[in-house]
Design a protein around this motif. Structure first.
Motif, mmCIF file in Angstrom:
data_model
loop_
_atom_site.group_PDB
_atom_site.id
_atom_site.type_symbol
_atom_site.label_atom_id
_atom_site.label_comp_id
_atom_site.label_asym_id
_atom_site.label_seq_id
_atom_site.Cartn_x
_atom_site.Cartn_y
_atom_site.Cartn_z
ATOM 1 N N ARG A 202 0.873 -1.311 -0.007
ATOM 2 C CA ARG A 202 0.026 -0.078 -0.036
ATOM 3 C C ARG A 202 0.821 1.233 -0.005
ATOM 4 N NH1 ARG A 202 -5.258 -0.631 2.211
ATOM 5 N NH2 ARG A 202 -5.482 1.502 1.686
ATOM 6 N N GLY A 203 1.664 1.432 -1.002
ATOM 7 C CA GLY A 203 2.409 2.540 -1.066
ATOM 8 C C GLY A 203 2.069 3.789 -1.957
ATOM 9 N N PHE A 204 3.032 4.734 -1.965
ATOM 10 C CA PHE A 204 2.617 5.990 -2.745
ATOM 11 C C PHE A 204 2.722 5.858 -4.240
ATOM 12 C CE2 PHE A 204 4.941 7.060 1.026
ATOM 13 C CZ PHE A 204 4.075 8.078 1.635
ATOM 14 N N CYS A 205 1.644 6.262 -4.923
ATOM 15 C CA CYS A 205 1.555 6.314 -6.533
ATOM 16 C C CYS A 205 0.851 7.604 -7.065
ATOM 17 C CB CYS A 205 1.092 4.819 -6.959
ATOM 18 S SG CYS A 205 -0.541 4.338 -6.008
ATOM 19 N N LEU A 206 1.081 8.623 -6.147
ATOM 20 C CA LEU A 206 0.351 9.957 -6.485
ATOM 21 C C LEU A 206 0.613 10.520 -8.041
ATOM 22 C CD1 LEU A 206 0.269 12.344 -3.333
ATOM 23 C CD2 LEU A 206 -1.707 11.328 -4.502
ATOM 24 N N ARG A 207 1.848 10.518 -8.259
ATOM 25 C CA ARG A 207 2.356 10.943 -9.614
ATOM 26 C C ARG A 207 1.669 9.948 -10.581
ATOM 27 N NH1 ARG A 207 6.024 14.259 -11.065
ATOM 28 N NH2 ARG A 207 6.802 14.346 -9.017
ATOM 29 N N GLU A 208 1.601 8.685 -10.429
ATOM 30 C CA GLU A 208 0.978 7.689 -11.568
ATOM 31 C C GLU A 208 -0.287 8.189 -11.461
ATOM 32 O OE1 GLU A 208 2.424 3.440 -11.223
ATOM 33 O OE2 GLU A 208 3.390 4.302 -9.407
ATOM 34 N N ALA A 209 -1.197 8.250 -10.546
ATOM 35 C CA ALA A 209 -2.468 8.632 -10.395
ATOM 36 C C ALA A 209 -2.775 9.787 -11.252
ATOM 37 C CB ALA A 209 -2.961 8.710 -9.031
ATOM 38 N N TYR A 210 -2.174 10.981 -10.854
ATOM 39 C CA TYR A 210 -2.123 12.299 -11.769
ATOM 40 C C TYR A 210 -1.797 12.014 -13.086
ATOM 41 C CZ TYR A 210 -2.430 14.819 -7.306
ATOM 42 O OH TYR A 210 -2.576 15.383 -6.198
ATOM 43 N N GLU A 211 -1.037 11.167 -13.416
ATOM 44 C CA GLU A 211 -0.685 11.082 -14.940
ATOM 45 C C GLU A 211 -1.976 10.104 -15.595
ATOM 46 O OE1 GLU A 211 2.917 8.815 -14.544
ATOM 47 O OE2 GLU A 211 4.353 10.622 -14.532
ATOM 48 N N THR A 212 -2.415 9.415 -14.773
ATOM 49 C CA THR A 212 -3.776 8.649 -15.378
ATOM 50 C C THR A 212 -4.765 9.667 -15.712
ATOM 51 O OG1 THR A 212 -3.141 6.594 -14.266
ATOM 52 C CG2 THR A 212 -5.490 6.915 -14.990
ATOM 53 N N ILE A 213 -4.998 10.600 -14.623
ATOM 54 C CA ILE A 213 -6.066 11.666 -14.960
ATOM 55 C C ILE A 213 -5.644 12.510 -16.139
ATOM 56 C CG2 ILE A 213 -7.000 13.786 -13.875
ATOM 57 C CD1 ILE A 213 -6.680 12.293 -11.043
ATOM 58 N N GLU A 214 -4.383 12.621 -16.215
ATOM 59 C CA GLU A 214 -4.140 13.665 -17.668
ATOM 60 C C GLU A 214 -4.229 13.093 -18.828
ATOM 61 O OE1 GLU A 214 -0.269 15.973 -19.389
ATOM 62 O OE2 GLU A 214 -0.092 15.229 -17.277
ATOM 63 N N ASP A 215 -3.866 11.668 -18.837
ATOM 64 C CA ASP A 215 -4.218 10.740 -19.862
ATOM 65 C C ASP A 215 -5.556 10.677 -20.202
ATOM 66 O OD1 ASP A 215 -1.528 10.568 -20.018
ATOM 67 O OD2 ASP A 215 -1.456 8.298 -19.067
#
Length: 255
Positions: A202-215
């Motif tokens: 259950r780690g950090f993945c904020l940047r990946e989440a924001y990239e998904t929103i952008e995509d």
């Protein structure tokens, strides 16, 4: 980046049990570009109880540890409060923390399998008292999954919701991933939090989440979501898209 939902404080709930494990989480967050973390241990949970004074003490302790590590990362106070009819009274009695003690936003957790019947009235009373309820990880609540209009009515009534970063990138399965994106698209979620508990499962993945929103929805919506974390910490009004119901035809397509 700012993480507004996190279980980094050691030995309080189901997050890290040792200080070194909390520091490992901090190092992971810092390496990914996170500069502020709102620590939100469970409170009024069937298994965990972390009142305001206990959280503030733990936040001060961990910030001292981070200074010794010369890490440019700060821990801010908060709680993930399980919904109850006593929330307003507990807040007035200084048992409950708003996000960063700004007197504006309360992170509220539902039981995983339903939304209590008194929620609408409670949320109305919370707002009358000057606070804004923020529903955490609605995409993982089985009643909301089956009936997204439950969330729509709450958001239409002035509540906000926070989607989990891991949900957006599929860490909780494809169905929850698709549903999370629909919540964002429909204006039913307004902010992303990691809900990190460790650096493995259950780690950090904020940047990946924001990239998904952008995509999926473009750079503009990504920037709104990133700025909303800053605005929430500051106690300011968030950027909000008008909420729309999730159409039944599209919703059924999830499954």
């Amino acid at each position: 980046m700012i993480d507004i939902h996190n279980h980094i404080l050691p030995n309080l709930d189901d997050g890290p049990q040792a200080v070194e494990d909390a520091l490992e989480m901090a190092r992971s967050a810092f390496s990914q570009g996170i500069t502020q973390i709102v620590a939100t241990p469970h409170h009024n949970h069937p298994m965990f109880n972390n009142p305001r004074s206990k959280v503030l003490e733990a936040v001060d302790f961990l910030n001292d540890q981070l200074k010794r590590e010369a890490m440019d990362l700060s821990i801010l106070p908060g709680q993930e409060c399980r919904i109850s009819g006593e929330i307003i009274e507990d807040y007035q009695n200084a048992e409950i923390l708003s996000v960063n003690e700004n007197g504006k936003y309360l992170l509220i957790e539902f039981p995983s399998n339903h939304v209590p019947r008194y929620t609408e009235r409670l949320f109305y009373d919370i707002q009358v008292s000057g606070l804004i309820p923020v529903i955490v990880h609605p995409e993982r609540n089985s009643e909301i999954i089956q009936n997204p209009d439950r969330l729509y009515e709450l958001v239409k009534g002035g509540a906000l919701s926070q989607v989990t970063a891991g949900s957006l990138i599929g860490n909780f399965g494809k169905k929850i991933g698709r549903f999370s994106l629909q919540l964002v698209e429909s204006g039913l979620s307004h902010i992303v939090g990691s809900d990190a508990h460790n650096v493995t499962t259950r780690g950090f993945c904020l940047r990946e989440a924001y990239e998904t929103i952008e995509d999926q929805f473009g750079i503009g919506l990504r920037m709104e979501f990133e700025e909303n974390a800053n605005l929430m910490v500051q106690g300011e009004a968030l950027y909000l898209q008008p909420p729309t119901p999730i159409r039944q035809k599209r919703f059924l397509g999830l499954f």
